[in-house]
Design a protein around this motif. Structure first.
Motif, mmCIF file in Angstrom:
data_model
loop_
_atom_site.group_PDB
_atom_site.id
_atom_site.type_symbol
_atom_site.label_atom_id
_atom_site.label_comp_id
_atom_site.label_asym_id
_atom_site.label_seq_id
_atom_site.Cartn_x
_atom_site.Cartn_y
_atom_site.Cartn_z
ATOM 1 N N ALA A 108 0.559 -1.298 0.288
ATOM 2 C CA ALA A 108 -0.850 -0.342 -0.107
ATOM 3 C C ALA A 108 0.709 1.187 -0.035
ATOM 4 O O ALA A 108 0.452 2.380 -0.080
ATOM 5 C CB ALA A 108 -1.264 -0.149 1.543
ATOM 6 N N TRP A 109 2.019 1.058 0.714
ATOM 7 C CA TRP A 109 2.760 2.644 0.903
ATOM 8 C C TRP A 109 3.230 2.555 -0.564
ATOM 9 O O TRP A 109 3.812 3.742 -0.687
ATOM 10 C CB TRP A 109 4.359 2.156 1.999
ATOM 11 C CG TRP A 109 4.786 3.229 1.822
ATOM 12 C CD1 TRP A 109 4.970 4.366 2.433
ATOM 13 C CD2 TRP A 109 6.086 3.418 1.346
ATOM 14 N NE1 TRP A 109 5.993 4.747 1.914
ATOM 15 C CE2 TRP A 109 6.450 4.520 0.998
ATOM 16 C CE3 TRP A 109 6.550 1.972 0.373
ATOM 17 C CZ2 TRP A 109 8.768 4.431 0.813
ATOM 18 C CZ3 TRP A 109 8.192 2.408 -0.346
ATOM 19 C CH2 TRP A 109 8.468 3.581 0.424
ATOM 20 N N ALA A 110 3.698 1.283 -1.185
ATOM 21 C CA ALA A 110 4.220 1.366 -2.763
ATOM 22 C C ALA A 110 3.932 1.997 -4.193
ATOM 23 O O ALA A 110 3.923 3.038 -4.267
ATOM 24 C CB ALA A 110 5.104 0.287 -2.772
ATOM 25 N N ILE A 111 2.028 1.753 -3.936
ATOM 26 C CA ILE A 111 1.654 1.947 -4.294
ATOM 27 C C ILE A 111 1.337 3.886 -3.939
ATOM 28 O O ILE A 111 0.856 4.612 -5.237
ATOM 29 C CB ILE A 111 0.286 1.796 -4.470
ATOM 30 C CG1 ILE A 111 0.171 0.401 -4.864
ATOM 31 C CG2 ILE A 111 -1.387 1.827 -5.134
ATOM 32 C CD1 ILE A 111 -0.938 -1.006 -4.696
ATOM 33 N N ALA A 112 1.375 4.277 -3.263
ATOM 34 C CA ALA A 112 0.716 5.168 -2.611
ATOM 35 C C ALA A 112 1.698 6.413 -3.233
ATOM 36 O O ALA A 112 1.415 7.267 -3.443
ATOM 37 C CB ALA A 112 0.462 5.067 -0.890
ATOM 38 N N THR A 113 3.143 6.015 -2.609
ATOM 39 C CA THR A 113 4.216 7.094 -2.806
ATOM 40 C C THR A 113 4.179 7.120 -4.205
ATOM 41 O O THR A 113 4.858 8.252 -4.533
ATOM 42 C CB THR A 113 5.598 6.048 -2.729
ATOM 43 O OG1 THR A 113 5.285 6.530 -0.898
ATOM 44 C CG2 THR A 113 6.465 7.050 -2.753
ATOM 45 N N ALA A 114 3.926 5.775 -4.900
ATOM 46 C CA ALA A 114 3.567 6.209 -6.758
ATOM 47 C C ALA A 114 3.412 6.722 -7.152
ATOM 48 O O ALA A 114 3.521 7.981 -8.012
ATOM 49 C CB ALA A 114 3.858 4.656 -7.610
ATOM 50 N N ALA A 126 5.631 15.269 14.305
ATOM 51 C CA ALA A 126 6.190 14.186 15.303
ATOM 52 C C ALA A 126 4.734 12.979 15.747
ATOM 53 O O ALA A 126 5.124 12.222 16.345
ATOM 54 C CB ALA A 126 6.574 15.243 16.016
ATOM 55 N N SER A 127 4.061 14.171 16.700
ATOM 56 C CA SER A 127 2.573 13.400 17.769
ATOM 57 C C SER A 127 1.752 12.105 16.325
ATOM 58 O O SER A 127 2.131 10.952 16.945
ATOM 59 C CB SER A 127 1.565 14.535 17.443
ATOM 60 O OG SER A 127 2.288 15.327 18.619
ATOM 61 N N GLY A 128 2.091 12.667 14.982
ATOM 62 C CA GLY A 128 1.748 11.179 14.198
ATOM 63 C C GLY A 128 2.981 9.967 14.273
ATOM 64 O O GLY A 128 2.245 8.743 14.031
ATOM 65 N N LEU A 129 4.121 10.515 14.019
ATOM 66 C CA LEU A 129 4.997 9.992 13.891
ATOM 67 C C LEU A 129 5.603 9.547 14.871
ATOM 68 O O LEU A 129 5.846 7.949 14.289
ATOM 69 C CB LEU A 129 6.973 10.471 13.663
ATOM 70 C CG LEU A 129 7.338 10.282 13.441
ATOM 71 C CD1 LEU A 129 7.625 9.681 11.808
ATOM 72 C CD2 LEU A 129 9.017 10.652 13.689
ATOM 73 N N ARG A 130 4.927 9.119 15.613
ATOM 74 C CA ARG A 130 5.338 8.209 17.493
ATOM 75 C C ARG A 130 4.287 6.942 16.665
ATOM 76 O O ARG A 130 4.842 5.843 17.206
ATOM 77 C CB ARG A 130 4.220 8.809 18.603
ATOM 78 C CG ARG A 130 4.776 10.024 18.703
ATOM 79 C CD ARG A 130 4.518 10.595 19.993
ATOM 80 N NE ARG A 130 5.189 9.640 21.600
ATOM 81 C CZ ARG A 130 4.407 10.195 22.508
ATOM 82 N NH1 ARG A 130 4.392 11.035 22.977
ATOM 83 N NH2 ARG A 130 4.717 8.986 23.993
ATOM 84 N N HIS A 131 3.108 6.932 15.948
ATOM 85 C CA HIS A 131 2.784 5.854 15.942
ATOM 86 C C HIS A 131 2.679 5.808 14.121
ATOM 87 O O HIS A 131 2.101 4.344 14.159
ATOM 88 C CB HIS A 131 0.948 6.253 16.145
ATOM 89 C CG HIS A 131 0.910 7.307 17.249
ATOM 90 N ND1 HIS A 131 0.688 6.080 18.695
ATOM 91 C CD2 HIS A 131 0.266 8.337 18.393
ATOM 92 C CE1 HIS A 131 0.867 6.910 20.057
ATOM 93 N NE2 HIS A 131 0.773 7.946 19.339
ATOM 94 N N LEU A 132 3.386 5.314 13.386
ATOM 95 C CA LEU A 132 3.227 5.587 12.418
ATOM 96 C C LEU A 132 5.074 5.454 11.752
ATOM 97 O O LEU A 132 5.801 5.784 12.287
ATOM 98 C CB LEU A 132 2.822 6.420 11.131
ATOM 99 C CG LEU A 132 1.553 7.000 11.905
ATOM 100 C CD1 LEU A 132 0.608 8.594 10.310
ATOM 101 C CD2 LEU A 132 0.269 5.690 11.055
ATOM 102 N N PRO A 133 4.801 4.429 10.656
ATOM 103 C CA PRO A 133 6.216 4.274 9.819
ATOM 104 C C PRO A 133 6.784 5.463 9.516
ATOM 105 O O PRO A 133 6.213 6.423 8.845
ATOM 106 C CB PRO A 133 6.418 3.150 9.553
ATOM 107 C CG PRO A 133 4.757 2.423 9.714
ATOM 108 C CD PRO A 133 3.466 3.547 9.832
ATOM 109 N N ALA A 134 7.751 5.987 9.677
ATOM 110 C CA ALA A 134 9.015 7.279 9.178
ATOM 111 C C ALA A 134 8.528 7.241 7.363
ATOM 112 O O ALA A 134 8.009 8.177 6.724
ATOM 113 C CB ALA A 134 10.180 7.142 8.795
ATOM 114 N N ASN A 135 8.050 5.710 7.152
ATOM 115 C CA ASN A 135 8.432 6.239 5.043
ATOM 116 C C ASN A 135 6.878 6.662 5.253
ATOM 117 O O ASN A 135 6.455 7.681 3.943
ATOM 118 C CB ASN A 135 8.068 4.581 4.490
ATOM 119 C CG ASN A 135 7.657 3.694 5.442
ATOM 120 O OD1 ASN A 135 7.172 3.783 6.413
ATOM 121 N ND2 ASN A 135 7.128 2.752 4.052
#
Length: 311
Positions: free
Chosen positions: A127-133, A236-245
């Motif tokens: 899903a991340w690969a498709i979304a990023t593309a 940063a608040s969102g980054l705490r719970h999500l992958p960095a990519n």
């Protein structure tokens, strides 16, 4: 909620260009250095206020203070803050706004995904690969639709990739510190505080006389407060719970915000190509926002593995 926080941060990021367009004609490098300095001061003030409030509710602040601050993530994150400003503005000057923005914003999610895989052995999902593309293609289309035309410079593209790498490094370093238990405000305050120190020679040697006017001071305060202090606390608040990519991909909502604000506030009218780019970015973000399907549990195939029925 975490994805919404990152998207709100991207909205704040997207106000930067409009604020500069409405402000004074000043050097982009000095504007960037002032932005980081003002943002760092506001983040330090936010850290102090939050620490004071937590201490008043039962001494939680002392527990946070006892956590060790590892030098490597702090150094990498602060360096990412500083080098992003320098590389991005140099890239835009060398190869143009369109190419510089596309390469910088488009390379950051891929580099963040690569960094996460190398450091944490975390393989990005499909899903991340498709979304990023989709989102990166949309950024490229949006830039082309904006009418930006310039000769592509190898040096400029390399600088833009350096900006993307700086942003990815900052994101990964922030994630590492947050995962170790540090709170949002102290992490952002330290990274931007050290980043501001690295950029301080620009404030000393550059022309910052524009700060003495009311318009210049207002622009500096807005850039330091909204697209820096507020934005990065949300980030940063969102980054705490999500992958960095994933977070790096979500921030690609920034150019959509910038385009919409340009149309509404500055009277710019994006053409059909730009609108297609906006739709592509939004489609990529929708892929990330869609709930993931969990794999069904394997059904036991042998009688030994089958559960015993209650008597």
């Amino acid at each position: 909620m975490s994805r919404l926080q990152v998207l709100l941060a991207a909205f704040c990021f997207g106000t930067t260009g409009t604020a500069q367009a409405l402000g004074l004609d000043a050097s982009s490098v000095t504007v960037g250095a002032v932005r980081i300095a003002v943002g760092a001061l506001l983040l330090l003030a936010a850290e102090w206020a939050v620490k004071r409030r937590r201490a008043g509710r039962g001494g939680e602040g002392s527990e946070v203070r006892r956590l060790a601050w590892p030098l490597r993530p702090l150094a990498v994150g602060a360096l990412g803050v500083a080098t992003y400003q320098l590389c991005f503005f140099a890239a835009v000057k060398d190869t143009g706004v369109a190419v510089g923005t596309v390469v910088a914003l488009g390379s950051a999610p891929a580099l963040a995904g690569l960094g996460g895989w190398l450091l944490d052995r975390r393989v990005p999902d499909r899903a991340w690969a498709i979304a990023t593309a989709l989102a990166c293609a949309g950024v490229a289309t949006l830039a082309l639709g904006g009418g930006g035309a310039s000769d592509v410079s190898v040096v400029g593209v390399a600088l833009a990739v350096g900006a993307g790498a700086s942003y990815a490094a900052f994101t990964l370093a922030s994630k590492r510190l947050l995962d170790q238990g540090h709170q949002v405000e102290p992490v952002m305050a330290r990274l931007f505080g050290f980043g501001a120190l690295l950029l301080s020679p620009i404030l000393v040697l550059g022309d910052v006389t524009w700060l003495t006017s009311a318009g210049g001071a207002a622009m500096a305060l807005w850039l330091g407060a909204v697209p820096t202090a507020i934005a990065y606390i949300l980030f940063a608040s969102g980054l705490r719970h999500l992958p960095a990519n994933e977070v790096a991909t979500l921030t690609l909502a920034e150019p959509v915000t910038a385009a919409l604000l340009g149309a509404v506030v500055l009277g710019e009218r994006p053409g059909p190509t730009a609108l297609v780019g906006i739709v592509m970015i939004l489609a990529g973000l929708a892929v990330l926002a869609a709930p993931r399907q969990r794999r069904p549990r394997a059904v036991p195939t042998s009688t030994a593995e089958a559960p015993v029925a209650p008597a």
